[in-house]
Design a protein around this motif. Structure first.
Motif, mmCIF file in Angstrom:
data_model
loop_
_atom_site.group_PDB
_atom_site.id
_atom_site.type_symbol
_atom_site.label_atom_id
_atom_site.label_comp_id
_atom_site.label_asym_id
_atom_site.label_seq_id
_atom_site.Cartn_x
_atom_site.Cartn_y
_atom_site.Cartn_z
ATOM 1 N N LEU A 81 0.975 -1.109 -0.031
ATOM 2 C CA LEU A 81 -0.060 -0.104 0.071
ATOM 3 C C LEU A 81 1.042 1.276 -0.047
ATOM 4 O O LEU A 81 1.921 1.343 0.490
ATOM 5 C CB LEU A 81 -0.809 -0.067 1.282
ATOM 6 N N GLN A 85 -2.479 5.510 1.423
ATOM 7 C CA GLN A 85 -3.359 4.216 1.843
ATOM 8 C C GLN A 85 -3.284 4.015 3.202
ATOM 9 O O GLN A 85 -4.152 3.739 3.973
ATOM 10 C CB GLN A 85 -3.407 3.422 0.929
ATOM 11 N N ARG A 86 -1.972 3.873 3.700
ATOM 12 C CA ARG A 86 -1.662 3.345 5.083
ATOM 13 C C ARG A 86 -2.325 4.610 5.854
ATOM 14 O O ARG A 86 -2.558 4.312 7.032
ATOM 15 C CB ARG A 86 -0.013 3.389 5.104
ATOM 16 N N ASN A 88 -4.644 6.389 5.370
ATOM 17 C CA ASN A 88 -6.245 6.487 5.414
ATOM 18 C C ASN A 88 -6.446 5.269 6.354
ATOM 19 O O ASN A 88 -7.471 5.473 7.328
ATOM 20 C CB ASN A 88 -6.579 6.081 4.131
ATOM 21 N N CYS A 89 -5.898 4.183 6.481
ATOM 22 C CA CYS A 89 -6.006 3.211 7.325
ATOM 23 C C CYS A 89 -6.018 3.463 8.734
ATOM 24 O O CYS A 89 -7.102 3.062 9.525
ATOM 25 C CB CYS A 89 -5.137 1.808 6.965
ATOM 26 N N VAL A 92 -8.882 5.874 9.530
ATOM 27 C CA VAL A 92 -10.390 5.508 9.389
ATOM 28 C C VAL A 92 -10.450 4.520 10.889
ATOM 29 O O VAL A 92 -11.417 4.698 11.673
ATOM 30 C CB VAL A 92 -10.674 4.579 8.396
ATOM 31 N N ARG A 139 -13.272 6.693 -1.231
ATOM 32 C CA ARG A 139 -12.076 6.443 -0.415
ATOM 33 C C ARG A 139 -12.395 5.744 0.964
ATOM 34 O O ARG A 139 -11.488 4.915 1.525
ATOM 35 C CB ARG A 139 -11.382 7.714 -0.037
ATOM 36 N N TYR A 140 -13.440 6.087 1.797
ATOM 37 C CA TYR A 140 -13.798 5.493 2.980
ATOM 38 C C TYR A 140 -14.068 3.919 2.613
ATOM 39 O O TYR A 140 -13.555 2.832 3.446
ATOM 40 C CB TYR A 140 -15.178 6.116 3.486
ATOM 41 N N HIS A 142 -13.231 1.985 0.379
ATOM 42 C CA HIS A 142 -12.085 1.329 -0.370
ATOM 43 C C HIS A 142 -11.273 1.022 0.979
ATOM 44 O O HIS A 142 -10.586 -0.027 1.215
ATOM 45 C CB HIS A 142 -11.312 2.165 -0.986
ATOM 46 N N THR A 143 -10.940 1.924 1.914
ATOM 47 C CA THR A 143 -10.012 1.621 3.186
ATOM 48 C C THR A 143 -10.744 0.656 3.995
ATOM 49 O O THR A 143 -10.105 -0.283 4.764
ATOM 50 C CB THR A 143 -10.162 3.244 3.973
ATOM 51 N N LEU A 146 -9.868 -2.552 2.608
ATOM 52 C CA LEU A 146 -8.354 -3.050 2.837
ATOM 53 C C LEU A 146 -8.401 -3.618 4.477
ATOM 54 O O LEU A 146 -7.858 -4.843 4.454
ATOM 55 C CB LEU A 146 -7.759 -1.753 2.791
ATOM 56 N N TYR A 273 -14.841 -1.713 -3.818
ATOM 57 C CA TYR A 273 -15.237 -2.202 -2.511
ATOM 58 C C TYR A 273 -16.785 -2.780 -2.384
ATOM 59 O O TYR A 273 -17.304 -2.368 -3.465
ATOM 60 C CB TYR A 273 -15.077 -0.836 -1.660
#
Length: 277
Positions: A81, A85-86, A88-89, A92, A139-140, A142-143, A146, A273
């Motif tokens: 990632l 992206q990291r 975002n994880c 969230v 984006r939410y 998709h996170t 993941l 997603y």
């Protein structure tokens, strides 16, 4: 020679931390001490330590003996990632943990009758409050996908519990009726909690015990509720946890329940997603 405390995320030398991770960790620390409308912090000390540990994933996805690789390589075994992206994880997950019940790892609102679920809309709304920026639905979700692919969170739809439906072996998981008017059950997995090795930390253990004691003294419950058919209407019934396994009535073998059991093939274009949960 004094013993170094550098392993703790808060004590990491600043020159080893990027500006992005430093800002995220400072915000997590602030939320852990900030008081809300009920004169309480956004989450207890044990949750703050968990989030600070996870925040190191932004700069160092190979930490904790590579135990975060399931998330880092969840989309590709070659390319991990990206830093965005990291980030975002972590952001969230911070919002999700603001509703975390530390005894059962459930994400919800403990009440006197039962534990209520939290909607994705509420999570995105609190995201803006915590991080001062909007997060798009794409984006939410998709996170969230993941984190689910790494088996760090569980999201289980509120299914309609009916003896006639459950006894029908011909029905597939996708054909089982779901209650879309109620938010899905959400919980952190023990796999994610165990990554950071906080179970033996005295401060974390004491904080967790205080949180559980306060909840019990307040008479708040952590039992989920579900819909059950009754005549021509539906009524609420309680259950301990989300049903993550299905048992075949003939062979008595267990199988993963939708959507955790379904293989999600990543798309090179992104955004594939699951929207129904």
């Amino acid at each position: 020679m004094p013993k170094s405390n550098r392993k703790h995320p808060k004590n990491t030398y600043k020159r080893d931390v990027s500006a992005v991770q430093r800002a995220v960790m400072q915000r997590i620390s602030g939320l852990g001490s900030q008081k809300n409308e009920f004169k309480k912090s956004q989450y207890p000390y044990c949750t703050k330590r968990l989030l600070l540990s996870f925040a190191s994933f932004i700069d160092n996805p190979h930490g904790y003996n590579n135990q975060l690789h399931d998330l880092y390589y969840c989309q590709s075994t070659i390319y991990g990632l990206q830093q965005r992206q990291r980030e975002n994880c972590v952001k969230v997950m911070t919002v999700l943990c603001s509703w975390l019940e530390v005894e059962t790892n459930q994400i919800g609102i403990a009440k006197r009758e039962h534990m209520d679920t939290v909607t994705h809309k509420s999570i995105m709304k609190r995201y803006k409050k915590y991080w001062g920026e909007d997060i798009s639905s794409k984006r939410y979700y998709h996170t969230i996908k993941l984190l689910k692919m790494a088996d760090f969170i569980i999201i289980d739809a509120v299914f309609l519990q009916d003896s006639d439906i459950l006894s029908n072996l011909d029905l597939k998981d996708e054909e089982l009726p779901k209650v879309y008017s109620k938010a899905a059950y959400k919980a952190l997995t023990q796999k994610f909690i165990n990554v950071f090795g906080l179970a033996s930390d005295v401060g974390v253990t004491q904080s967790k015990e205080r949180s559980i004691t306060k909840r019990i003294k307040a008479g708040l419950k952590t039992m989920w509720v579900t819909w059950q058919s009754f005549s021509d209407t539906y009524q609420w019934t309680k259950r301990q946890r989300a049903n993550l396994k299905r048992v075949d009535l003939v062979s008595h073998e267990e199988s993963e329940r939708y959507p955790q059991g379904r293989s999600i093939k990543p798309s090179v274009f992104g955004g594939n997603y699951i929207t129904e949960h």
